[in-house]
Design a protein around this motif. Structure first.
Motif, PDB file in Angstrom:
ATOM      1  N   VAL A 139       0.958  -1.178   0.024  1.00  0.00           N
ATOM      2  CA  VAL A 139      -0.156  -0.047   0.060  1.00  0.00           C
ATOM      3  C   VAL A 139       0.927   1.266  -0.021  1.00  0.00           C
ATOM      4  O   VAL A 139       1.748   1.348   0.737  1.00  0.00           O
ATOM      5  N   ARG A 140       0.451   2.176  -0.900  1.00  0.00           N
ATOM      6  CA  ARG A 140       1.266   3.452  -0.536  1.00  0.00           C
ATOM      7  C   ARG A 140       0.315   4.494  -0.610  1.00  0.00           C
ATOM      8  O   ARG A 140      -0.992   4.631  -0.628  1.00  0.00           O
ATOM      9  N   ALA A 141       0.898   5.571   0.024  1.00  0.00           N
ATOM     10  CA  ALA A 141      -0.050   6.852   0.303  1.00  0.00           C
ATOM     11  C   ALA A 141       0.332   7.813  -0.656  1.00  0.00           C
ATOM     12  O   ALA A 141       0.915   7.868  -1.621  1.00  0.00           O
ATOM     13  N   GLY A 142      -0.624   9.053  -0.481  1.00  0.00           N
ATOM     14  CA  GLY A 142      -0.514   9.872  -1.528  1.00  0.00           C
ATOM     15  C   GLY A 142      -1.017   9.970  -2.630  1.00  0.00           C
ATOM     16  O   GLY A 142      -0.966  10.824  -3.692  1.00  0.00           O
ATOM     17  N   TRP A 143      -2.085   9.264  -2.591  1.00  0.00           N
ATOM     18  CA  TRP A 143      -3.165   8.997  -4.181  1.00  0.00           C
ATOM     19  C   TRP A 143      -4.047  10.356  -4.097  1.00  0.00           C
ATOM     20  O   TRP A 143      -4.700  10.314  -3.140  1.00  0.00           O
ATOM     21  N   PHE A 144      -3.782  11.126  -4.708  1.00  0.00           N
ATOM     22  CA  PHE A 144      -4.200  12.772  -4.628  1.00  0.00           C
ATOM     23  C   PHE A 144      -6.096  12.310  -4.782  1.00  0.00           C
ATOM     24  O   PHE A 144      -6.423  11.625  -5.683  1.00  0.00           O
ATOM     25  N   PRO A 146      -8.474  15.310  -4.071  1.00  0.00           N
ATOM     26  CA  PRO A 146      -8.974  16.665  -3.699  1.00  0.00           C
ATOM     27  C   PRO A 146     -10.128  16.894  -3.202  1.00  0.00           C
ATOM     28  O   PRO A 146     -11.152  16.736  -3.657  1.00  0.00           O
ATOM     29  N   GLY A 147     -10.047  17.449  -1.702  1.00  0.00           N
ATOM     30  CA  GLY A 147     -10.963  17.532  -0.902  1.00  0.00           C
ATOM     31  C   GLY A 147     -11.980  16.263  -0.745  1.00  0.00           C
ATOM     32  O   GLY A 147     -13.282  16.494  -0.284  1.00  0.00           O
ATOM     33  N   ASN A 148     -11.450  15.126  -0.850  1.00  0.00           N
ATOM     34  CA  ASN A 148     -12.232  13.921  -0.644  1.00  0.00           C
ATOM     35  C   ASN A 148     -13.549  13.924  -1.455  1.00  0.00           C
ATOM     36  O   ASN A 148     -14.661  13.672  -1.102  1.00  0.00           O
ATOM     37  N   LEU A 149     -13.390  14.550  -2.898  1.00  0.00           N
ATOM     38  CA  LEU A 149     -14.394  14.386  -3.744  1.00  0.00           C
ATOM     39  C   LEU A 149     -14.836  13.157  -4.205  1.00  0.00           C
ATOM     40  O   LEU A 149     -16.019  12.766  -4.690  1.00  0.00           O
ATOM     41  N   LEU A 150     -13.605  12.043  -4.393  1.00  0.00           N
ATOM     42  CA  LEU A 150     -13.724  11.026  -4.888  1.00  0.00           C
ATOM     43  C   LEU A 150     -14.250   9.897  -3.819  1.00  0.00           C
ATOM     44  O   LEU A 150     -13.703  10.050  -2.743  1.00  0.00           O
ATOM     45  N   PRO A 151     -14.953   8.957  -4.109  1.00  0.00           N
ATOM     46  CA  PRO A 151     -15.371   8.042  -3.010  1.00  0.00           C
ATOM     47  C   PRO A 151     -14.369   6.961  -2.740  1.00  0.00           C
ATOM     48  O   PRO A 151     -14.557   5.651  -2.871  1.00  0.00           O
ATOM     49  N   ARG A 152     -13.050   7.527  -2.225  1.00  0.00           N
ATOM     50  CA  ARG A 152     -11.955   6.431  -2.199  1.00  0.00           C
ATOM     51  C   ARG A 152     -11.153   7.153  -1.170  1.00  0.00           C
ATOM     52  O   ARG A 152     -11.055   8.321  -0.810  1.00  0.00           O
ATOM     53  N   SER A 153     -10.138   6.598  -0.686  1.00  0.00           N
ATOM     54  CA  SER A 153      -9.315   7.024   0.323  1.00  0.00           C
ATOM     55  C   SER A 153      -8.068   7.682  -0.679  1.00  0.00           C
ATOM     56  O   SER A 153      -7.695   7.336  -1.779  1.00  0.00           O
ATOM     57  N   GLU A 154      -6.868   8.135   0.095  1.00  0.00           N
ATOM     58  CA  GLU A 154      -5.630   8.331  -0.699  1.00  0.00           C
ATOM     59  C   GLU A 154      -4.742   7.206  -0.614  1.00  0.00           C
ATOM     60  O   GLU A 154      -3.362   7.433  -1.048  1.00  0.00           O
ATOM     61  N   LEU A 155      -5.194   6.060  -0.012  1.00  0.00           N
ATOM     62  CA  LEU A 155      -4.187   4.849  -0.113  1.00  0.00           C
ATOM     63  C   LEU A 155      -4.614   4.043  -1.195  1.00  0.00           C
ATOM     64  O   LEU A 155      -5.602   4.074  -1.790  1.00  0.00           O
ATOM     65  N   GLN A 156      -3.473   3.440  -1.905  1.00  0.00           N
ATOM     66  CA  GLN A 156      -3.582   2.536  -3.206  1.00  0.00           C
ATOM     67  C   GLN A 156      -2.956   1.572  -3.057  1.00  0.00           C
ATOM     68  O   GLN A 156      -1.590   1.328  -2.812  1.00  0.00           O
ATOM     69  N   PRO A 157      -3.440   0.217  -3.215  1.00  0.00           N
ATOM     70  CA  PRO A 157      -2.672  -0.977  -3.183  1.00  0.00           C
ATOM     71  C   PRO A 157      -2.026  -1.267  -4.575  1.00  0.00           C
ATOM     72  O   PRO A 157      -2.534  -1.118  -5.786  1.00  0.00           O
ATOM     73  N   VAL A 158      -0.848  -1.450  -4.560  1.00  0.00           N
ATOM     74  CA  VAL A 158       0.110  -1.403  -5.863  1.00  0.00           C
ATOM     75  C   VAL A 158       0.723  -2.816  -6.072  1.00  0.00           C
ATOM     76  O   VAL A 158       1.425  -3.056  -4.873  1.00  0.00           O
ATOM     77  N   ARG A 159       1.093  -3.385  -7.181  1.00  0.00           N
ATOM     78  CA  ARG A 159       2.188  -4.182  -7.496  1.00  0.00           C
ATOM     79  C   ARG A 159       2.664  -4.151  -8.886  1.00  0.00           C
ATOM     80  O   ARG A 159       2.017  -3.541  -9.668  1.00  0.00           O
ATOM     81  N   TYR A 160       4.086  -4.658  -8.784  1.00  0.00           N
ATOM     82  CA  TYR A 160       4.572  -4.548 -10.227  1.00  0.00           C
ATOM     83  C   TYR A 160       4.776  -6.092 -10.599  1.00  0.00           C
ATOM     84  O   TYR A 160       5.456  -6.897  -9.790  1.00  0.00           O
ATOM     85  N   GLN A 161       4.753  -6.448 -11.888  1.00  0.00           N
ATOM     86  CA  GLN A 161       5.098  -7.640 -12.393  1.00  0.00           C
ATOM     87  C   GLN A 161       5.271  -7.674 -13.815  1.00  0.00           C
ATOM     88  O   GLN A 161       4.883  -6.566 -14.658  1.00  0.00           O
ATOM     89  N   ILE A 162       6.116  -8.659 -14.542  1.00  0.00           N
ATOM     90  CA  ILE A 162       6.261  -8.668 -15.957  1.00  0.00           C
ATOM     91  C   ILE A 162       5.162  -9.642 -16.496  1.00  0.00           C
ATOM     92  O   ILE A 162       5.200 -10.868 -16.136  1.00  0.00           O
ATOM     93  N   ASP A 163       4.955  -9.258 -17.746  1.00  0.00           N
ATOM     94  CA  ASP A 163       3.822 -10.138 -18.482  1.00  0.00           C
ATOM     95  C   ASP A 163       4.599 -11.019 -19.539  1.00  0.00           C
ATOM     96  O   ASP A 163       5.763 -11.034 -19.450  1.00  0.00           O
ATOM     97  N   GLU A 164       3.818 -11.522 -20.322  1.00  0.00           N
ATOM     98  CA  GLU A 164       4.266 -12.628 -21.032  1.00  0.00           C
ATOM     99  C   GLU A 164       5.124 -11.900 -22.300  1.00  0.00           C
ATOM    100  O   GLU A 164       5.914 -12.489 -23.017  1.00  0.00           O
ATOM    101  N   ASP A 165       4.826 -10.688 -22.480  1.00  0.00           N
ATOM    102  CA  ASP A 165       5.357  -9.678 -23.550  1.00  0.00           C
ATOM    103  C   ASP A 165       6.644  -9.077 -23.035  1.00  0.00           C
ATOM    104  O   ASP A 165       7.175  -7.983 -23.913  1.00  0.00           O
ATOM    105  N   LYS A 166       7.011  -9.350 -21.937  1.00  0.00           N
ATOM    106  CA  LYS A 166       8.104  -8.635 -21.415  1.00  0.00           C
ATOM    107  C   LYS A 166       8.062  -7.294 -21.115  1.00  0.00           C
ATOM    108  O   LYS A 166       8.574  -6.436 -21.340  1.00  0.00           O
ATOM    109  N   ASN A 167       6.870  -7.166 -20.831  1.00  0.00           N
ATOM    110  CA  ASN A 167       6.399  -5.697 -20.271  1.00  0.00           C
ATOM    111  C   ASN A 167       6.206  -5.403 -18.796  1.00  0.00           C
ATOM    112  O   ASN A 167       5.618  -6.242 -18.260  1.00  0.00           O
ATOM    113  N   LEU A 168       6.979  -4.361 -17.993  1.00  0.00           N
ATOM    114  CA  LEU A 168       6.748  -4.345 -16.687  1.00  0.00           C
ATOM    115  C   LEU A 168       5.430  -3.540 -16.553  1.00  0.00           C
ATOM    116  O   LEU A 168       5.157  -2.420 -17.036  1.00  0.00           O
ATOM    117  N   VAL A 169       4.520  -4.239 -16.000  1.00  0.00           N
ATOM    118  CA  VAL A 169       3.162  -3.829 -15.611  1.00  0.00           C
ATOM    119  C   VAL A 169       2.894  -3.491 -14.351  1.00  0.00           C
ATOM    120  O   VAL A 169       3.149  -3.873 -13.133  1.00  0.00           O
TER     121      VAL A 169
END
Length: 258
Positions: A139-144, A146-169
């Motif tokens: 979980v990372r913080a700082g997901w902008f 503004p004014g809590n207008l969006l129905p979500r928090s400023e926390l965001q679960p994230v991960r990185y992985q490599i797909d079959e086409d050798k792309n970092l996703v």
């Protein structure tokens, strides 16, 4: 009145008669050599028209040659010269276009690498000690938000992985407590990646001991252990091996006491 006569042995003609004969002979020769009016020789009168005809013929030929255009040899030489200039210009233009395309492609790849490293550094530096239902997400913080207008928090679960086409996703969810029925939002960060590895770093400890201790701490508590730093290794097809060391703050984003 009688005129004196010369001796019989040395008799000559009178002076006047001699002058008259001489004058008559000269007039006759001049008449034969000159025209009837006595002003122009016969030979010159016959040669003048011939020279004029030749001059007129040469002038006519010169005028025809000038008004007739270029000769075949001149046209062929001009075509060869223009062909050489055209080939040289085409080669130069083709080289410039290839160089421009290669430069544009290199700039685009470099910009993509810079954006990927910036986004990866931003996500990892803002990691917080919050666990997710799926253990491979952090979980990372700082997901902008503004004014809590969006129905979500400023926390965001994230991960990185490599797909079959050798792309970092990069994958993320909208909410930290994601469910298995939801699909993550994916974004290709970098292309041509063959290896992606993140190692935690703690002062005074080796990498193997550190990983074991962090895993044990994570099992004992619900919070995710945040190391002092991270070593990120990327192996790419174009840029080779890229290693970045990021210093973290242990997940503490509170303002320091003065």
């Amino acid at each position: 009145m009688t005129h004196p006569t010369a001796p019989p042995g040395n008799r000559t003609q009178p002076q006047t008669r001699s002058v008259a004969r001489s004058s008559t002979a000269g007039e006759a020769r001049r008449f034969n050599d000159w025209s009837g009016n006595g002003t122009q020789p016969l030979a010159m009168r016959q040669t003048g028209p011939v020279l004029e005809v030749r001059a007129t013929a040469e002038a006519t030929a010169e005028a025809r040659r000038r008004s007739g255009g270029f000769t075949l040899v001149e046209v062929l030489v001009a075509m060869v010269v223009f062909a050489i200039i055209g080939l040289a210009s085409a080669a130069v233009v083709n080289t410039m276009m290839r160089t421009s395309e290669q430069s544009a492609e290199a700039r685009e790849n470099l910009s993509e690498l810079q954006r990927a490293m910036f986004l990866l550094e931003q996500d990892l530096r803002q990691a917080v000690s919050r666990r997710t239902p799926q253990g491979d997400y952090y979980v990372r913080a700082g997901w902008f938000n503004p004014g809590n207008l969006l129905p979500r928090s400023e926390l965001q679960p994230v991960r990185y992985q490599i797909d079959e086409d050798k792309n970092l996703v990069r994958q993320h969810y909208t909410y930290v407590d994601m469910s298995s029925s939801q699909e993550p939002t994916e974004r290709i960060v970098l292309r041509g990646v063959t290896k992606f590895e993140v190692k935690p770093l703690i002062k005074g400890e080796e990498s193997d001991d550190m990983s074991t201790r962090m895993a044990a701490e994570t099992e004992e508590t619900d919070a995710m252990a945040i190391p002092d730093g991270l070593e990120v290794t990327l192996e790419t097809e174009q840029w080779g091996t890229i290693v970045r060391v990021l210093v973290l703050n242990g997940g503490d984003f509170s303002e320091p006491e003065s």
